[in-house]
Scaffold this motif. Structure first.
Motif, PDB file in Angstrom:
ATOM      1  N   LYS A  65       0.820  -1.208   0.000  1.00 25.17           N
ATOM      2  CA  LYS A  65       0.000   0.000   0.000  1.00 25.17           C
ATOM      3  C   LYS A  65       0.859   1.265   0.000  1.00 25.17           C
ATOM      4  CE  LYS A  65      -4.096   2.080   1.991  1.00 25.17           C
ATOM      5  NZ  LYS A  65      -5.204   1.905   2.935  1.00 25.17           N
ATOM      6  N   PRO A  66       1.950   1.318   0.771  1.00 25.18           N
ATOM      7  CA  PRO A  66       2.796   2.519   0.715  1.00 25.18           C
ATOM      8  C   PRO A  66       3.362   2.761  -0.695  1.00 25.18           C
ATOM      9  CG  PRO A  66       3.349   1.229   2.654  1.00 25.18           C
ATOM     10  CD  PRO A  66       2.402   0.391   1.835  1.00 25.18           C
ATOM     11  N   PHE A  67       3.759   1.684  -1.386  1.00 29.03           N
ATOM     12  CA  PHE A  67       4.271   1.844  -2.748  1.00 29.03           C
ATOM     13  C   PHE A  67       3.165   2.363  -3.663  1.00 29.03           C
ATOM     14  CE2 PHE A  67       5.114   0.387  -7.061  1.00 29.03           C
ATOM     15  CZ  PHE A  67       6.416   0.803  -7.249  1.00 29.03           C
ATOM     16  N   ALA A  68       1.978   1.774  -3.556  1.00 23.81           N
ATOM     17  CA  ALA A  68       0.849   2.189  -4.403  1.00 23.81           C
ATOM     18  C   ALA A  68       0.487   3.652  -4.147  1.00 23.81           C
ATOM     19  CB  ALA A  68      -0.353   1.283  -4.160  1.00 23.81           C
ATOM     20  N   GLU A  69       0.433   4.039  -2.884  1.00 21.53           N
ATOM     21  CA  GLU A  69       0.103   5.426  -2.547  1.00 21.53           C
ATOM     22  C   GLU A  69       1.184   6.383  -3.044  1.00 21.53           C
ATOM     23  OE1 GLU A  69      -0.504   5.241   1.702  1.00 21.53           O
ATOM     24  OE2 GLU A  69      -2.681   5.074   1.456  1.00 21.53           O
ATOM     25  N   GLY A  70       2.444   6.001  -2.865  1.00 24.90           N
ATOM     26  CA  GLY A  70       3.542   6.852  -3.323  1.00 24.90           C
ATOM     27  C   GLY A  70       3.526   7.039  -4.833  1.00 24.90           C
ATOM     28  N   LEU A  71       3.284   5.956  -5.560  1.00 30.14           N
ATOM     29  CA  LEU A  71       3.223   6.042  -7.016  1.00 30.14           C
ATOM     30  C   LEU A  71       2.050   6.917  -7.453  1.00 30.14           C
ATOM     31  CD1 LEU A  71       4.616   4.621  -9.593  1.00 30.14           C
ATOM     32  CD2 LEU A  71       2.473   3.374  -9.672  1.00 30.14           C
ATOM     33  N   MET A  72       0.907   6.697  -6.847  1.00 31.47           N
ATOM     34  CA  MET A  72      -0.286   7.461  -7.189  1.00 31.47           C
ATOM     35  C   MET A  72      -0.086   8.945  -6.890  1.00 31.47           C
ATOM     36  SD  MET A  72      -4.117   7.004  -5.656  1.00 31.47           S
ATOM     37  CE  MET A  72      -3.575   7.545  -4.047  1.00 31.47           C
ATOM     38  N   SER A  81       9.668  11.728 -13.008  1.00 34.80           N
ATOM     39  CA  SER A  81      10.942  11.092 -12.647  1.00 34.80           C
ATOM     40  C   SER A  81      10.799  10.242 -11.391  1.00 34.80           C
ATOM     41  CB  SER A  81      12.043  12.141 -12.478  1.00 34.80           C
ATOM     42  OG  SER A  81      11.728  13.026 -11.421  1.00 34.80           O
ATOM     43  N   VAL A  82       9.961  10.670 -10.457  1.00 32.96           N
ATOM     44  CA  VAL A  82       9.723   9.885  -9.240  1.00 32.96           C
ATOM     45  C   VAL A  82       8.970   8.598  -9.599  1.00 32.96           C
ATOM     46  CG1 VAL A  82       8.537   9.839  -7.005  1.00 32.96           C
ATOM     47  CG2 VAL A  82       9.743  11.917  -7.739  1.00 32.96           C
ATOM     48  N   VAL A  83       7.947   8.717 -10.447  1.00 29.49           N
ATOM     49  CA  VAL A  83       7.174   7.548 -10.871  1.00 29.49           C
ATOM     50  C   VAL A  83       8.090   6.555 -11.589  1.00 29.49           C
ATOM     51  CG1 VAL A  83       5.295   6.737 -12.354  1.00 29.49           C
ATOM     52  CG2 VAL A  83       4.998   8.831 -11.008  1.00 29.49           C
ATOM     53  N   THR A  84       8.901   7.061 -12.517  1.00 35.74           N
ATOM     54  CA  THR A  84       9.828   6.196 -13.258  1.00 35.74           C
ATOM     55  C   THR A  84      10.811   5.518 -12.314  1.00 35.74           C
ATOM     56  OG1 THR A  84       9.634   7.613 -15.203  1.00 35.74           O
ATOM     57  CG2 THR A  84      11.528   6.142 -15.122  1.00 35.74           C
ATOM     58  N   GLY A  85      11.347   6.268 -11.366  1.00 37.31           N
ATOM     59  CA  GLY A  85      12.281   5.706 -10.400  1.00 37.31           C
ATOM     60  C   GLY A  85      11.650   4.613  -9.554  1.00 37.31           C
TER      61      GLY A  85
END
Length: 129
Positions: A65-72, A81-85
């Motif tokens: 969930k933290p990864f999903a929230e961060g990506l979203m 660049s953050v999404v790609t990283g």
């Protein structure tokens, strides 16, 4: 008064005139090439590689969930660049083309080699509109 003759009318049947306007289709104008099973096999093998990378991203999104929230959040703030990283950190060998809008994200996986034999598209939503 004289009675008017009665005429028998046939039921109305829809009539189409498509046959009057038909022309040859582009496929009929091109010379037919021979199907190549070797190309299909190569396309399938490249697709396996792309699917492995797509699975890495999907597995991370589904399990964290933290990864999903961060990506979203990064996508909604147009931090490409953050999404790609973040996607690179999932361990993919092929970084997809990334597009997002307020509703979700689209990941387009193409072979690294530049061959266009296959293409994997993943559309994920985070909002109903």
């Amino acid at each position: 008064m004289e009675e008017l003759p009665r005429f028998h009318h046939a039921p109305l049947i829809p009539v189409t005139y498509d046959h009057l306007y038909r022309t040859t289709t582009p496929a009929q104008l091109r010379p037919s090439s021979t199907a190549n099973p070797d190309l299909l096999i190569q396309s399938a093998k490249l697709s396996q590689i792309l699917l492995q990378d797509a699975k890495k991203v999907i597995d991370m999104l589904a399990s964290s969930k933290p990864f999903a929230e961060g990506l979203m959040n990064a996508a909604q703030q147009s931090q490409k660049s953050v999404v790609t990283g973040m996607i690179q950190k999932t361990g993919v060998h092929t970084v997809p083309d990334i597009n997002y809008d307020p509703e979700g994200i689209r990941l387009d996986f193409y072979p690294k080699t530049g061959e266009d034999y296959c293409h994997i598209i993943i559309n994920l939503k985070w909002m109903h509109v």
